[in-house]
Scaffold this motif. Structure first.
Motif, PDB file in Angstrom:
ATOM      1  N   ASP A  26      18.610  10.927 -11.471  1.00 46.90           N
ATOM      2  CA  ASP A  26      20.029  10.832 -11.087  1.00 46.90           C
ATOM      3  C   ASP A  26      20.215  11.231  -9.629  1.00 46.90           C
ATOM      4  O   ASP A  26      20.957  10.581  -8.877  1.00 46.90           O
ATOM      5  N   SER A  82      22.232  11.266  -2.343  1.00 51.25           N
ATOM      6  CA  SER A  82      20.992  10.881  -3.030  1.00 51.25           C
ATOM      7  C   SER A  82      19.768  11.399  -2.286  1.00 51.25           C
ATOM      8  O   SER A  82      19.770  11.529  -1.055  1.00 51.25           O
ATOM      9  N   HIS A 102      23.813  18.072  -9.965  1.00 50.54           N
ATOM     10  CA  HIS A 102      22.889  17.802 -11.077  1.00 50.54           C
ATOM     11  C   HIS A 102      22.355  19.119 -11.679  1.00 50.54           C
ATOM     12  O   HIS A 102      22.197  19.225 -12.894  1.00 50.54           O
ATOM     13  N   PRO A 129      26.660  12.996 -12.032  1.00 46.82           N
ATOM     14  CA  PRO A 129      25.842  13.824 -12.930  1.00 46.82           C
ATOM     15  C   PRO A 129      26.110  13.513 -14.403  1.00 46.82           C
ATOM     16  O   PRO A 129      27.242  13.212 -14.770  1.00 46.82           O
ATOM     17  N   ARG A 130      25.059  13.548 -15.225  1.00 45.85           N
ATOM     18  CA  ARG A 130      25.202  13.234 -16.656  1.00 45.85           C
ATOM     19  C   ARG A 130      25.495  14.499 -17.461  1.00 45.85           C
ATOM     20  O   ARG A 130      25.411  15.614 -16.949  1.00 45.85           O
ATOM     21  N   ARG A 159      23.506   9.137  -8.579  1.00 46.21           N
ATOM     22  CA  ARG A 159      24.445   8.827  -9.677  1.00 46.21           C
ATOM     23  C   ARG A 159      25.351  10.023  -9.958  1.00 46.21           C
ATOM     24  O   ARG A 159      25.009  11.167  -9.653  1.00 46.21           O
TER      25      ARG A 159
END
Ligand code: NAD
Length: 354
Positions: free
Chosen positions: A343, A303, A262, A350-351, A348
């Motif tokens: 995230d 996480s 992230h 990574p965006r 999740r």
């Protein structure tokens, strides 16, 4: 190209069975009253080193613990004085190395370090001591080990799950120094080689824990990664890890593991050239995905939730992380930091950040 580079006084012996030469190495340095440092978990490693040192071993302090609490430093310092020690020999992970560094700083004791994990602390000038629940860190050349002995055989006992997290902790030190705008070719060369060696060796260790070639590659990768951290920069990633470790007591290596993809995604647009090099070294089109996928492949935690963080802790983490100024390639705001931590909390993929 313009850059500056301040080398650290590294002195390294690396190789399978390198530990066997520790008696001669001590003689060459002129030390003959070593205080041995280990955690309670690694007293057997300590006993082996004591046997190799023979009369050069003055005593064994086996109470090293995570985060270098001041009480532990004071007790070890008292033992060193009582035994009239002329150096320390620390065998273990980053916590034991950290105790040796603290004694170098406070008592001027030369420190010999035998790393058995991939923390890479032995390659940095960074020390840390925890007092009253607060960890103070600093940089000082005096804590760089007088000698580091790397023997890959000593890492065979590192359980594969911890090898994965510890290796990804090393990966973090290297990755932030590739995906950076601070273009220092010496640091970046070390960091890139570290990324390649760690990315190739960690899956091999997981598949075959006794693969000594893979363990050797990982240890060299960790050393190079530590070298990149010691002579390079840190930014948002290390600030976040420090926040979670310090305030919520999350485990060090695993915190790096969860946050790294992230943090890399967060800075990707602002460090396009470096992030492309990182992706290439990871063998993935996208650097953040490359690290995220590697962690999944290694079955490492993905996480913050798994590390015991509560969703309600994220506000406090944002507040602490933003409380003091931080040099970071991408501009940090409360909103985008919230996206990153959200995230990471849920694990999740990574965006993409604008
Ligand atoms: P650690 O040293 O706390 O080790 C975790 C446990 O694993 C300990 O009980 C240790 O004895 C055991 N262990 C280590 N190697 C082993 C082996 N080969 N076989 C069996 N057991 C083994 O954990 P770590 O991740 O190595 O180090 C984390 C600490 O290092 C943190 O406090 C962190 O802040 C510090 N650190 C400092 C720097 C720096 O530059 N100053 C860099 C990285 C990490």
């Amino acid at each position: 190209m313009k850059f500056s580079y301040q080398a650290l006084p590294w002195n390294i012996i690396f190789g399978v069975d390198a530990l066997d030469g520790i008696d001669n190495a001590l003689d060459a340095l002129g030390f003959d009253r070593a205080l041995l440092l280990t955690t309670p978990n690694q007293t057997a490693d300590g006993t082996r080193v004591a046997e190799l040192l023979g009369s050069r071993c003055a005593g064994h302090f086996d109470q090293a613990v995570m985060h270098v609490p001041i009480e532990c430093v004071v007790n070890a310092e008292a033992a060193a004085r009582k035994l009239n020690a002329d150096c320390t020999v620390a065998i273990g992970g980053g916590s034991t190395t950290g105790l040796g560094k603290a004694l170098a700083l406070r008592a001027d004791l030369p420190n010999i370090v035998i790393p058995t994990s991939y923390a890479g602390s032995e390659m940095t000038d960074i020390w840390g001591i925890t007092e009253g629940g607060r960890k103070t860190t600093g940089r000082d050349n005096r804590v760089v080990p007088t000698l580091t002995i790397y023997d890959p055989k000593l890492t065979l006992s590192l359980p594969p799950a911890f090898a994965a997290s510890s290796g990804l902790n090393a990966m973090a030190q290297a990755a932030v120094n590739v995906a950076s705008n601070d273009i220092n070719p010496l640091v970046r060369t070390m960091a890139l080689e570290a990324v390649r060696r760690l990315a190739s060796s960690l899956p091999r260790i997981l598949a075959k824990p006794h693969d000594l070639d893979a363990r050797t590659d990982a240890l060299l990768g960790a050393s190079l990664a530590g070298g990149a951290l010691g002579t390079g920069t840190t930014g948002l990633h290390h600030r976040l890890c420090h926040t979670f470790g310090g305030t919520f007591n999350t485990p060090h290596a695993e915190t790096h593991t969860v946050l790294l993809p992230h943090s890399i995604a967060f800075n990707a647009a602002a460090t396009a050239e470096g992030t492309a090099l990182l992706a290439d070294a990871l063998g993935n089109k996208n650097a953040a995905d490359g690290i995220f996928d590697l962690a999944k492949q290694l079955k490492a935690p993905s996480s913050l939730r798994e590390l015991g963080v509560n969703e309600t802790d994220l506000d406090k983490a944002i507040e602490i992380s933003m409380a003091s100024p931080l040099s970071n390639p991408a501009t940090i705001s409360e909103e985008n930091l919230r996206l990153l931590l959200d995230d990471a909390f849920h694990g999740r993929q990574p965006r993409k950040y604008a």
